[in-house]
Every structure is written in structure tokens, then in C-alpha cells.
Design a protein around this motif. Structure first.
Motif, mmCIF file in Angstrom:
data_model
loop_
_atom_site.group_PDB
_atom_site.id
_atom_site.type_symbol
_atom_site.label_atom_id
_atom_site.label_comp_id
_atom_site.label_asym_id
_atom_site.label_seq_id
_atom_site.Cartn_x
_atom_site.Cartn_y
_atom_site.Cartn_z
ATOM 1 N N GLN A 62 -40.498 31.815 35.735
ATOM 2 C CA GLN A 62 -39.322 31.059 36.150
ATOM 3 C C GLN A 62 -39.300 29.670 35.502
ATOM 4 N N LYS A 63 -40.449 29.009 35.472
ATOM 5 C CA LYS A 63 -40.528 27.676 34.862
ATOM 6 C C LYS A 63 -40.250 27.752 33.357
ATOM 7 N N VAL A 64 -40.772 28.797 32.694
ATOM 8 C CA VAL A 64 -40.488 28.984 31.267
ATOM 9 C C VAL A 64 -38.984 29.168 31.066
ATOM 10 N N CYS A 65 -38.347 29.959 31.917
ATOM 11 C CA CYS A 65 -36.890 30.165 31.819
ATOM 12 C C CYS A 65 -36.135 28.846 31.942
ATOM 13 N N GLU A 66 -36.547 28.010 32.888
ATOM 14 C CA GLU A 66 -35.897 26.710 33.074
ATOM 15 C C GLU A 66 -36.048 25.834 31.827
ATOM 16 N N ILE A 67 -37.238 25.814 31.258
ATOM 17 C CA ILE A 67 -37.489 24.993 30.069
ATOM 18 C C ILE A 67 -36.688 25.511 28.880
ATOM 19 N N VAL A 68 -36.637 26.834 28.719
ATOM 20 C CA VAL A 68 -35.868 27.422 27.613
ATOM 21 C C VAL A 68 -34.384 27.091 27.768
ATOM 22 N N LYS A 69 -33.859 27.217 28.978
ATOM 23 C CA LYS A 69 -32.446 26.882 29.220
ATOM 24 C C LYS A 69 -32.172 25.427 28.859
ATOM 25 N N LYS A 70 -33.078 24.543 29.269
ATOM 26 C CA LYS A 70 -32.895 23.112 28.995
ATOM 27 C C LYS A 70 -32.965 22.828 27.496
ATOM 28 N N GLN A 71 -33.970 23.366 26.807
ATOM 29 C CA GLN A 71 -34.148 23.097 25.373
ATOM 30 C C GLN A 71 -33.004 23.656 24.531
ATOM 31 N N LEU A 72 -32.468 24.801 24.946
ATOM 32 C CA LEU A 72 -31.388 25.427 24.171
ATOM 33 C C LEU A 72 -30.004 25.049 24.699
ATOM 34 N N ALA A 73 -29.974 24.165 25.687
ATOM 35 C CA ALA A 73 -28.721 23.713 26.290
ATOM 36 C C ALA A 73 -27.851 24.897 26.724
ATOM 37 N N LEU A 74 -28.494 25.852 27.406
ATOM 38 C CA LEU A 74 -27.772 27.025 27.902
ATOM 39 C C LEU A 74 -27.124 26.692 29.240
ATOM 40 N N PRO A 75 -25.992 27.296 29.532
ATOM 41 C CA PRO A 75 -25.343 27.052 30.829
ATOM 42 C C PRO A 75 -26.263 27.468 31.983
ATOM 43 N N ALA A 76 -26.132 26.783 33.112
ATOM 44 C CA ALA A 76 -26.984 27.052 34.278
ATOM 45 C C ALA A 76 -26.865 28.499 34.748
ATOM 46 N N GLU A 77 -25.697 29.100 34.563
ATOM 47 C CA GLU A 77 -25.487 30.480 35.022
ATOM 48 C C GLU A 77 -26.043 31.534 34.043
ATOM 49 N N SER A 78 -26.621 31.082 32.941
ATOM 50 C CA SER A 78 -27.207 32.016 31.974
ATOM 51 C C SER A 78 -28.339 32.794 32.628
ATOM 52 N N GLU A 79 -28.323 34.101 32.430
ATOM 53 C CA GLU A 79 -29.359 34.964 32.972
ATOM 54 C C GLU A 79 -30.463 35.164 31.929
ATOM 55 N N LEU A 80 -31.646 34.697 32.235
ATOM 56 C CA LEU A 80 -32.795 34.930 31.368
ATOM 57 C C LEU A 80 -33.743 35.869 32.089
ATOM 58 N N THR A 81 -34.309 36.797 31.342
ATOM 59 C CA THR A 81 -35.296 37.722 31.882
ATOM 60 C C THR A 81 -36.593 37.534 31.101
ATOM 61 N N PRO A 82 -37.693 38.103 31.573
ATOM 62 C CA PRO A 82 -38.931 38.005 30.796
ATOM 63 C C PRO A 82 -38.786 38.591 29.391
ATOM 64 N N GLU A 83 -37.887 39.538 29.217
ATOM 65 C CA GLU A 83 -37.691 40.170 27.913
ATOM 66 C C GLU A 83 -36.739 39.395 27.000
ATOM 67 N N SER A 84 -36.140 38.317 27.502
ATOM 68 C CA SER A 84 -35.199 37.533 26.698
ATOM 69 C C SER A 84 -35.889 36.990 25.451
ATOM 70 N N PHE A 86 -36.047 34.531 22.229
ATOM 71 C CA PHE A 86 -35.551 33.203 21.871
ATOM 72 C C PHE A 86 -34.486 33.301 20.787
ATOM 73 N N ALA A 87 -34.706 34.132 19.786
ATOM 74 C CA ALA A 87 -33.746 34.273 18.681
ATOM 75 C C ALA A 87 -32.401 34.789 19.191
ATOM 76 N N ALA A 88 -32.423 35.709 20.140
ATOM 77 C CA ALA A 88 -31.179 36.249 20.700
ATOM 78 C C ALA A 88 -30.426 35.191 21.512
ATOM 79 N N LEU A 89 -31.154 34.185 21.974
ATOM 80 C CA LEU A 89 -30.525 33.087 22.722
ATOM 81 C C LEU A 89 -30.017 31.991 21.797
ATOM 82 N N GLY A 90 -30.221 32.170 20.490
ATOM 83 C CA GLY A 90 -29.732 31.204 19.515
ATOM 84 C C GLY A 90 -30.776 30.216 19.024
#
Length: 139
Positions: A62-84, A86-90
């Protein structure tokens, strides 16, 4: 019609081949092999320090997901899973380096460059963090 071939291995309680069976048909060929071992065959399995670790704790993921969302400036409602991935997230290579740097800071760890190049998913990052945190606590 293409031919199909498969092999099945099953472990039993002795160090011998328990059975081997070939099944053939018009479109498939299946060979089933059953093998096993005695407890004395693998003494490392009997030690008290034997541990199996399959994946990181949910809170680490969960903490990794939060950090990835913050670093990639993803919207808060973005769904990240353990299989997400990084390249697919841009994320490009620089983004990945920044994610790793943020993870190092957050968890108080140091990730070697060659290890950081192997991180492509949230789960891989979380698993590496767990491994490094455990290594630091044992040292």
C-alpha cells in the motif's frame, strides 16, 4: 491438428520414482512421473531457521502504491495493484529512479543500482523493500 505434450511431477515420501505412466492419444502425449524424498534427504527442510517468504506485507504494498501515485502524479482514484507495471503507468527510467529514491527515503533502506533496474512492478518493489528491511534488522 497440433500435438500436445505435458509432464506432471508429484512428490511422495521416499527418494524413488513411484510411478511413471505414458498416455498417448491422437492429439496429445502426456507422461506422468511421481517422485519423492525422505525427510533425511533434505536436512535443510528440518532446520528451525527455514522460512518461506512469498510476498511483502499488505501495508508495504500500500505504501509503495502511494509513493508511485505521488511520483507519477496519478489521480487519487487511480487503481494500483501489486501487478501494476511502472511502464504501463507512464513511468520512464528517470521516473523509476525517482520512485526508488522515494522508497529508500521512506523505508530507510539503500537499493543497489543493479537491484533497482529489476524493479518493474509494485510487487517487485515491495518484495525488495521487505528483503532489505529484514536484512537491515538482522545486521
Amino acid at each position: 491438428m497440433a500435438a500436445v505434450s505435458a509432464t506432471s511431477v508429484t512428490f511422495g515420501s521416499s527418494l524413488k520414482l513411484l510411478k511413471s505412466r505414458q498416455i498417448t492419444g491422437k492429439a496429445s502425449s502426456l507422461k506422468m512421473v511421481t517422485v519423492g524424498w525422505t525427510k533425511s534427504g533434505f536436512p535443510s527442510l528440518r532446520t528451525s531457521r527455514f522460512r518461506v517468504s512469498c510476498s511483502a506485507k499488505p501495508e508495504t504494498v500500500q505504501k509503495v502504491c502511494e509513493i508511485v501515485k505521488k511520483q507519477l502524479a496519478l489521480p487519487a482514484e487511480s487503481e494500483l495493484t501489486p501487478e501494476s507495471k511502472f511502464a504501463a503507468l507512464g513511468a520512464d527510467s528517470l521516473d523509476t529512479v525517482e520512485i526508488v529514491m522515494s522508497l529508500e527515503e521512506e523505508f530507510g533502506i539503500s537499493v543497489e543500482e543493479e537491484s533497482s533496474q529489476n524493479i518493474t512492478t509494485v510487487q517487485e518493489a515491495a518484495d525488495l523493500i521487505e528483503k532489505l528491511v529484514q536484512k537491515n534488522s538482522e545486521a
